[in-house]
Design an enzyme around this catalytic site. Structure first.
Site, PDB file in Angstrom:
ATOM      1  N   LYS A   1       0.874  -1.182   0.000  1.00 49.11           N
ATOM      2  CA  LYS A   1       0.000   0.000   0.000  1.00 49.11           C
ATOM      3  C   LYS A   1       0.900   1.217   0.000  1.00 49.11           C
ATOM      4  O   LYS A   1       1.848   1.298   0.798  1.00 49.11           O
ATOM      5  CB  LYS A   1      -0.867  -0.012   1.280  1.00 49.11           C
ATOM      6  CG  LYS A   1      -1.893   1.083   1.299  1.00 49.11           C
ATOM      7  CD  LYS A   1      -3.184   0.636   0.648  1.00 49.11           C
ATOM      8  CE  LYS A   1      -4.126   1.774   0.351  1.00 49.11           C
ATOM      9  NZ  LYS A   1      -3.806   2.573  -0.846  1.00 49.11           N
TER      10      LYS A   1
ATOM     11  N   ASN B   1      -1.981  19.372  -0.173  1.00 52.39           N
ATOM     12  CA  ASN B   1      -3.157  18.658   0.322  1.00 52.39           C
ATOM     13  C   ASN B   1      -3.086  18.403   1.829  1.00 52.39           C
ATOM     14  O   ASN B   1      -3.984  18.784   2.580  1.00 52.39           O
ATOM     15  CB  ASN B   1      -3.311  17.336  -0.435  1.00 52.39           C
ATOM     16  CG  ASN B   1      -4.492  16.537   0.108  1.00 52.39           C
ATOM     17  OD1 ASN B   1      -4.381  15.868   1.126  1.00 52.39           O
ATOM     18  ND2 ASN B   1      -5.626  16.657  -0.532  1.00 52.39           N
TER      19      ASN B   1
ATOM     20  N   THR C   1      -5.345  12.838   5.934  1.00 52.27           N
ATOM     21  CA  THR C   1      -3.962  12.950   6.439  1.00 52.27           C
ATOM     22  C   THR C   1      -3.857  14.129   7.400  1.00 52.27           C
ATOM     23  O   THR C   1      -3.289  14.013   8.494  1.00 52.27           O
ATOM     24  CB  THR C   1      -2.981  13.090   5.253  1.00 52.27           C
ATOM     25  OG1 THR C   1      -3.180  11.971   4.388  1.00 52.27           O
ATOM     26  CG2 THR C   1      -1.544  13.116   5.728  1.00 52.27           C
TER      27      THR C   1
ATOM     28  N   SER D   1      -7.596   5.213   3.489  1.00 50.75           N
ATOM     29  CA  SER D   1      -7.454   4.379   2.283  1.00 50.75           C
ATOM     30  C   SER D   1      -7.881   2.943   2.587  1.00 50.75           C
ATOM     31  O   SER D   1      -8.520   2.288   1.767  1.00 50.75           O
ATOM     32  CB  SER D   1      -5.998   4.386   1.800  1.00 50.75           C
ATOM     33  OG  SER D   1      -5.766   5.499   0.960  1.00 50.75           O
TER      34      SER D   1
ATOM     35  N   LYS E   1       5.331   1.950  -2.819  1.00 50.38           N
ATOM     36  CA  LYS E   1       5.325   3.349  -3.261  1.00 50.38           C
ATOM     37  C   LYS E   1       5.624   3.376  -4.748  1.00 50.38           C
ATOM     38  O   LYS E   1       6.251   2.453  -5.273  1.00 50.38           O
ATOM     39  CB  LYS E   1       6.404   4.162  -2.520  1.00 50.38           C
ATOM     40  CG  LYS E   1       6.122   5.652  -2.493  1.00 50.38           C
ATOM     41  CD  LYS E   1       5.090   5.985  -1.424  1.00 50.38           C
ATOM     42  CE  LYS E   1       4.757   7.463  -1.400  1.00 50.38           C
ATOM     43  NZ  LYS E   1       3.995   7.795  -0.176  1.00 50.38           N
TER      44      LYS E   1
ATOM     45  N   LYS F   1       4.751   2.317   8.690  1.00 55.93           N
ATOM     46  CA  LYS F   1       3.520   3.034   9.044  1.00 55.93           C
ATOM     47  C   LYS F   1       2.313   2.099   9.137  1.00 55.93           C
ATOM     48  O   LYS F   1       1.550   2.140  10.101  1.00 55.93           O
ATOM     49  CB  LYS F   1       3.251   4.104   7.976  1.00 55.93           C
ATOM     50  CG  LYS F   1       2.146   5.058   8.303  1.00 55.93           C
ATOM     51  CD  LYS F   1       1.829   5.957   7.117  1.00 55.93           C
ATOM     52  CE  LYS F   1       3.088   6.629   6.584  1.00 55.93           C
ATOM     53  NZ  LYS F   1       2.801   7.448   5.386  1.00 55.93           N
TER      54      LYS F   1
HETATM   55  P1  NAD Z   1       1.108  18.172  -2.333  1.00 55.02           P
HETATM   56  O1  NAD Z   1       1.805  18.054  -3.627  1.00 55.02           O
HETATM   57  O2  NAD Z   1      -0.363  18.376  -2.303  1.00 55.02           O
HETATM   58  O3  NAD Z   1       1.770  19.347  -1.438  1.00 55.02           O
HETATM   59  C1  NAD Z   1       3.127  19.495  -1.220  1.00 55.02           C
HETATM   60  C2  NAD Z   1       3.356  20.977  -0.907  1.00 55.02           C
HETATM   61  O4  NAD Z   1       4.700  21.169  -0.460  1.00 55.02           O
HETATM   62  C3  NAD Z   1       3.168  21.887  -2.117  1.00 55.02           C
HETATM   63  O5  NAD Z   1       2.389  22.998  -1.744  1.00 55.02           O
HETATM   64  C4  NAD Z   1       4.599  22.330  -2.445  1.00 55.02           C
HETATM   65  O6  NAD Z   1       4.642  23.619  -3.038  1.00 55.02           O
HETATM   66  C5  NAD Z   1       5.204  22.337  -1.063  1.00 55.02           C
HETATM   67  N1  NAD Z   1       6.676  22.335  -1.045  1.00 55.02           N
HETATM   68  C6  NAD Z   1       7.543  21.605  -1.786  1.00 55.02           C
HETATM   69  N2  NAD Z   1       8.817  21.919  -1.469  1.00 55.02           N
HETATM   70  C7  NAD Z   1       8.755  22.849  -0.485  1.00 55.02           C
HETATM   71  C8  NAD Z   1       9.711  23.570   0.273  1.00 55.02           C
HETATM   72  N3  NAD Z   1      11.018  23.379   0.076  1.00 55.02           N
HETATM   73  N4  NAD Z   1       9.278  24.457   1.200  1.00 55.02           N
HETATM   74  C9  NAD Z   1       7.966  24.648   1.411  1.00 55.02           C
HETATM   75  N5  NAD Z   1       7.020  24.000   0.731  1.00 55.02           N
HETATM   76  C10 NAD Z   1       7.394  23.113  -0.208  1.00 55.02           C
HETATM   77  O7  NAD Z   1       1.514  16.844  -1.518  1.00 55.02           O
HETATM   78  P2  NAD Z   1       0.811  16.200  -0.254  1.00 55.02           P
HETATM   79  O8  NAD Z   1      -0.030  15.083  -0.726  1.00 55.02           O
HETATM   80  O9  NAD Z   1       0.241  17.250   0.612  1.00 55.02           O
HETATM   81  O10 NAD Z   1       2.081  15.542   0.461  1.00 55.02           O
HETATM   82  C11 NAD Z   1       2.972  16.292   1.285  1.00 55.02           C
HETATM   83  C12 NAD Z   1       3.762  15.335   2.147  1.00 55.02           C
HETATM   84  O11 NAD Z   1       2.851  14.552   2.919  1.00 55.02           O
HETATM   85  C13 NAD Z   1       4.608  14.320   1.375  1.00 55.02           C
HETATM   86  O12 NAD Z   1       5.774  14.003   2.112  1.00 55.02           O
HETATM   87  C14 NAD Z   1       3.708  13.107   1.317  1.00 55.02           C
HETATM   88  O13 NAD Z   1       4.451  11.903   1.118  1.00 55.02           O
HETATM   89  C15 NAD Z   1       3.084  13.181   2.698  1.00 55.02           C
HETATM   90  N6  NAD Z   1       1.841  12.433   2.813  1.00 55.02           N
HETATM   91  C16 NAD Z   1       0.748  12.756   2.067  1.00 55.02           C
HETATM   92  C17 NAD Z   1      -0.419  12.002   2.219  1.00 55.02           C
HETATM   93  C18 NAD Z   1      -1.675  12.331   1.473  1.00 55.02           C
HETATM   94  O14 NAD Z   1      -2.694  11.690   1.749  1.00 55.02           O
HETATM   95  N7  NAD Z   1      -1.683  13.299   0.595  1.00 55.02           N
HETATM   96  C19 NAD Z   1      -0.451  10.920   3.112  1.00 55.02           C
HETATM   97  C20 NAD Z   1       0.674  10.641   3.882  1.00 55.02           C
HETATM   98  C21 NAD Z   1       1.822  11.415   3.714  1.00 55.02           C
END
Ligand code: NAD
Length: 436
Positions: A78, A229, A198, A367, A114, A102
């Site tokens: 997953k 997100n 999340t 999920s 992944k 996790k």
């Molecule tokens: P996303 O693409 O929606 O958002 C990522 C954000 O980070 C964007 O706004 C981007 O501009 C910003 N960003 C990138 N580099 C940056 C920096 N140097 N400084 C400041 N901001 C920066 O992605 P997401 O889905 O929100 O995921 C973000 C993190 O959360 C990732 O590590 C992802 O693996 C983790 N995550 C997400 C989910 C999920 O359900 N979406 C679940 C578990 C973990």
């Protein structure tokens, strides 16, 4: 001249080595068998694919992609799919490793996987993005399925992308298999509550920490790195709970307001303008009293706040800048935002780190709930989904923090002991096929 192998740069190798390095201490504390050690130090399967995409101007571009199953001892793999220019095999492997830990920490019947494609999606048109999403699914479809590997969204992929991939998968297998992918639009069998899950889960873990520390949300200031997100929904819900969100950043810039930002208004601006930089916060907003200060994204990490929420990417707080962090607690919403050396520096300075494998588990928990709904055909309202998320995450988070307190270790070590203990027991129970 030979082309370099895609993305296998030294920094990415370090990321995996750094992530794995945390295991040695856990293995020692749990006194695991050598079999467990051998199984958990390397990925089970790593698939590399090329994804040809016909661009709008008629050219063909070929993108490198990967799908890694790190470990499937507890169930099908997953994990999300990331579209980013820096994606490479080692990063995907590391993210699959964290997913393995996790899912075990929160007791889900899943292993860790992944996927990723090395691409800057912001340079693609909507139709090119759809072709890429469908092409990637065609390339990995053999290893996907409700009992094999269930992808989900990650950085730069969302429910729309998941919808295209789900549709492509159904076309390939000539059946309706909604449980093969999660984070889909509700209209295609997605779960209510998945988009915010999340951020919602991260807030629940922060609330639990605050409660145990005897701190009130209304007294706590928060800076959020990464207003995507996960970061946005966390900020929105935290604001509703009474926390003061004083700063948020994205890859372009950061904004600050000591009196507190309104995440909903900032998000609206960002979705309209596609960046925070240049935001005139008061424009078209009812909260026009205060101005917004522009900061560099790096400055946000060193703000004098109570909570630093990291919701962007891995490797953000490390040996060189951990000394600048002034928050009392670091909330790891992103995967791997603090390196092991960063951890040591923060720990030495008495700063608590609430770890990714617990803090961001809300996404994978919902999920799992989506997968259950798809398999049973019984769809729940959002209240039911949120209640089941809160029940599962609350139970496991309490267990992790209790274990950490009992053993006198960090919350991360507590989480790893909790999760790796489950994995080790399952590996031992399964026995050894070669010698059977
Ligand atoms: P996303 O693409 O929606 O958002 C990522 C954000 O980070 C964007 O706004 C981007 O501009 C910003 N960003 C990138 N580099 C940056 C920096 N140097 N400084 C400041 N901001 C920066 O992605 P997401 O889905 O929100 O995921 C973000 C993190 O959360 C990732 O590590 C992802 O693996 C983790 N995550 C997400 C989910 C999920 O359900 N979406 C679940 C578990 C973990």
């Amino acid at each position: 001249m030979n082309a370099p192998e895609p993305g296998n740069d030294a920094a990415a190798t370090d990321l995996f080595d750094d992530a794995r390095s945390r295991l040695e201490d856990i293995f020692r504390r749990l006194d695991v068998e050598e079999d467990v050690r051998e199984r958990l130090l390397r990925p089970a399967t790593a698939l590399q694919v090329s994804v040809p995409v016909r661009m709008d101007d008629g050219r063909l571009r070929v993108f490198d992609g990967w799908r890694v199953h790190y470990n499937t001892i507890l169930g099908p793999a997953k994990g999300g799919i990331r579209f980013h220019p820096q994606v490479n095999r080692t990063e995907v492997t590391t993210l699959a490793f964290w997913m393995t830990v996790k899912c075990a920490v929160v007791g889900l019947p899943f292993g860790g996987g992944k996927g990723g494609v090395q691409v800057d999606p912001k340079t693609l048109s909507p139709l090119e993005l759809e072709r890429l999403s469908r092409g990637y699914m065609r390339a990995i479809a053999d290893v996907v399925g409700p009992d094999r590997d269930i992808p989900a969204p990650d950085v730069n992929t969302n429910e729309t992308v998941m919808g295209w991939m789900a549709d492509e998968y159904d076309a390939i297998v000539r059946a309706q298999v909604p449980a093969a992918i999660t984070g889909k639009p509700v209209e295609l069998g997605g779960s209510r509550g998945r988009v915010a899950a999340t951020g919602r889960g991260a807030l629940q873990v922060l609330d639990l920490w605050a409660e145990r520390e005897g701190r009130e949300p209304a007294e706590l200031t928060v800076a959020v790195q990464g207003f995507g997100n996960a970061g946005y929904h966390f900020a929105r819900l935290a604001r509703e709970r009474g926390y003061r969100i004083v700063a948020v950043s994205d890859s372009q810039g950061a904004i600050y307001n000591a009196d507190g930002l309104e995440p909903g208004a900032v998000w609206e601006h960002k979705t309209r303008e596609r960046e925070l930089r240049g935001m005139v916060y008061c424009e078209e907003s009812v909260l026009c009293e205060e101005d917004v200060e522009q900061l560099s994204p790096e400055t946000l990490l060193a703000l004098d706040v109570d909570v630093l929420a990291l919701a962007a990417l891995e490797d953000q707080v490390h040996a060189d800048n951990a000394g600048d962090v002034r928050a009392d607690v670091v909330l790891e919403i992103a995967n791997g935002p603090v390196t092991s050396e960063g951890d040591r520096v923060l720990d030495g300075r008495g700063i608590t780190v609430l770890p990714d494998v617990l803090v961001n588990a809300g996404g994978v928990i919902v999920s799992w709930l989506e997968w259950i709904q798809n398999r049973t055909g019984d769809y729940w309202d959002e209240e039911t989904v949120n209640a089941r998320l809160a029940e599962r995450l609350g139970r496991e988070a309490e267990a992790v923090l209790d274990l950490a307190a009992r053993e006198g270790v960090s919350a991360r070590t507590g989480a790893y002991l909790h999760g790796i203990g489950r994995l080790a027991a399952a590996i031992t129970r399964r026995g050894n096929r070669q010698e059977a």
